[in-house]
Design an enzyme around this catalytic site. Structure first.
Site, PDB file in Angstrom:
ATOM      1  N   LYS A 165     -28.156  21.795  15.982  1.00  0.00           N
ATOM      2  CA  LYS A 165     -27.358  22.905  15.605  1.00  0.00           C
ATOM      3  C   LYS A 165     -26.053  22.721  14.806  1.00  0.00           C
ATOM      4  CE  LYS A 165     -27.419  25.123  19.967  1.00  0.00           C
ATOM      5  NZ  LYS A 165     -28.156  23.904  20.726  1.00  0.00           N
ATOM      6  N   ARG A 207     -26.506  32.569  24.188  1.00  0.00           N
ATOM      7  CA  ARG A 207     -27.452  31.598  25.024  1.00  0.00           C
ATOM      8  C   ARG A 207     -28.220  32.315  25.976  1.00  0.00           C
ATOM      9  NH1 ARG A 207     -24.692  26.586  23.786  1.00  0.00           N
ATOM     10  NH2 ARG A 207     -25.372  24.832  24.915  1.00  0.00           N
ATOM     11  N   ARG A 258     -26.019  10.062  21.639  1.00  0.00           N
ATOM     12  CA  ARG A 258     -25.003  10.639  20.885  1.00  0.00           C
ATOM     13  C   ARG A 258     -23.665  10.005  21.318  1.00  0.00           C
ATOM     14  NH1 ARG A 258     -24.794  17.031  20.371  1.00  0.00           N
ATOM     15  NH2 ARG A 258     -24.811  16.955  22.844  1.00  0.00           N
ATOM     16  N   ARG A 264     -20.129  12.273  25.018  1.00  0.00           N
ATOM     17  CA  ARG A 264     -19.580  13.585  26.027  1.00  0.00           C
ATOM     18  C   ARG A 264     -19.905  13.266  27.340  1.00  0.00           C
ATOM     19  NH1 ARG A 264     -21.894  18.711  22.837  1.00  0.00           N
ATOM     20  NH2 ARG A 264     -22.502  19.437  24.757  1.00  0.00           N
ATOM     21  N   ARG A 291     -29.065  20.341  31.756  1.00  0.00           N
ATOM     22  CA  ARG A 291     -28.605  21.228  30.435  1.00  0.00           C
ATOM     23  C   ARG A 291     -30.123  21.843  29.977  1.00  0.00           C
ATOM     24  NH1 ARG A 291     -25.666  17.685  27.065  1.00  0.00           N
ATOM     25  NH2 ARG A 291     -25.483  19.300  25.476  1.00  0.00           N
TER      26      ARG A 291
END
Ligand code: AMP
Length: 241
Positions: free
Chosen positions: A29, A104, A150, A183, A194
């Site tokens: 996104k 969300r 990531r 992160r 998540r």
């Protein structure tokens, strides 16, 4: 603040209206939002980034959100909606905006519809424009690789992936020479939470927007430029829905 938007907006025409990017964590996104920003010059509003800024600054919102985010759960709707309301009334949203990571939950989507049609948005060029809703669909294994791999540069914010798009020198930003960071919620344990949270609380949103005839789903397993081409087409098509 509200009157400032109204004054600015009188001279402006809404280019795209609201654009909502849906998709699981790791669907891309943020990457697609940046591409839309380049194409249409409208701001990307990432609720995850806004919340992380609040955590870093130690605001009362940040203090309330931190533990929830660290567990991979969702911050309460009311806190997030208030934060988004404030951001959408800033003058740079007058020609349209991209919501990345919001809504969300179905409650957030209902809040957004009411807000866009409501009093606080009176006089805004994007008032009453239904959002263009784009869902970026990505397979589970690909999501896991994207999230666990990531890394980002703390100086310039550039995103890398140790499996899919690695820097020239391992763990170092190509542009800044800074050591890359992961992160806190991109560890395997939190990622799994998540993704469960996404299935439980965010997937029902697809039905919400499908019923309204607004949902467009893209194949997000392709490379980012191919997905971007589909995204820009979906925005043009979204105006005709
Ligand atoms: P993201 O960067 O979009 O993956 O978001 C990181 C974390 O911020 C999420 O796991 C949630 O804890 C929180 N968050 C971001 N957006 C929302 C939202 N719309 N509603 C509730 N919590 C959110």
């Amino acid at each position: 603040m509200v009157s400032q938007v109204v004054a600015t907006s009188r001279e402006k025409v809404c280019k795209t209206g609201p654009i909502v990017l849906l998709g699981a964590p790791g669907a891309g996104k943020g990457t697609q939002a940046r591409k839309i920003t380049e194409a249409y010059h409208i701001p990307q509003i990432s609720t995850g980034d806004l919340l992380r800024e609040n955590v870093a600054k130690g605001t009362s919102l940040g203090l309330a959100a931190k533990a929830v985010m660290d567990r991979g759960e969702l911050v309460p709707d009311q806190l997030v909606c208030d934060m988004v309301a404030k951001r959408l009334l800033e003058p740079d949203c007058a020609q349209g905006f991209i919501l990345d990571g919001f809504p969300r939950t179905v409650a957030q989507a209902e809040w957004l519809d009411n807000f866009l049609n409501g009093k606080l948005f009176e006089g805004h060029p994007c008032k009453r424009m239904p959002p263009i809703v784009i869902d970026i669909a990505v397979g589970y294994n690909q999501l896991l690789r994207r999230l666990t791999g990531r890394r980002s540069c703390p100086t310039c914010g550039r995103i890398y992936n140790i499996y899919l798009q690695s820097p020239r020198v391992p763990d170092v930003c190509d542009a800044e020479g800074t050591k890359l960071v992961q992160r806190k919620d991109d560890t395997e344990e939190v990622i799994s939470e998540r993704l469960k949270t996404y299935e439980r609380q965010t997937l029902p949103l697809l039905e919400y927007y499908r019923t309204k005839g607004r949902l467009q789903t893209l194949d997000g397993d392709r490379d980012p430029d191919q997905v971007a081409a589909q995204t820009l087409q979906a925005i043009e098509h979204g105006h005709r829905l």
